[in-house]
Design a protein around this motif. Structure first.
Motif: not given
Length: 159
Positions: A139-159
């Protein structure tokens, strides 16, 4: 005129002779029998190598795309509209590259070790380095990315 021609031929001959000399000189390999031979080796963590390989693959993909667009631009058979579209595509790709760097830095600024970000036409794909990731991390990563790139769909995975 004759002095200029003579000077040109002299310099050209000198360049040719030096070129042949350097091509014909055998390449000397250092003697590997010495015990004093020092070799510098660096071993990276597997995790870093994974992210580096992703970046290299992405850059290779981008370079192929730019090359194909440049072929259109430099082609004499293509229309001006096609050339303008190709130039616009290269410009947009470079804008996306800069945005990807910003997004990656935004993720690292959140306290993660490293990340990979790729902007696709319909989504933003992010892979973040963290072993035991929680839904809160996502959720933290998605929120940071949404703040920067707007309404695009965001896919986050962790390795």
């Amino acid at each position: 005129m004759n002095k200029k021609l003579l000077a040109f031929i002299s310099l050209f001959s000198l360049t040719l002779v030096l070129g042949v000399y350097y091509v014909m000189v055998p390449f000397s390999v250092p003697n590997t029998n010495n015990d004093d031979l020092q070799v510098s080796v660096s071993v990276e963590e597997g995790e870093n190598a994974y992210f580096v390989s992703l970046e290299l693959e992405k850059e290779s993909e981008y370079e192929l795309y730019v090359s194909s667009q440049e072929d259109v631009v430099f082609s004499s058979e293509e229309s001006n509209a096609a050339k303008a579209t190709a130039l616009n595509n290269i410009y947009n790709l470079n804008k996306n590259r800069d945005k990807e760097k910003e997004l990656k830095q935004a993720i690292i600024d959140l306290g993660y070790k490293t990340a990979f970000v790729q902007i696709k036409p319909d989504a933003v794909k992010a892979i973040v380095s963290k072993k035991d990731a929680t839904p809160l991390d996502a959720a933290t990563v998605i929120a940071a990315l949404q703040k920067e790139c707007g309404s695009k769909m965001i896919e986050v995975s962790f390795k």
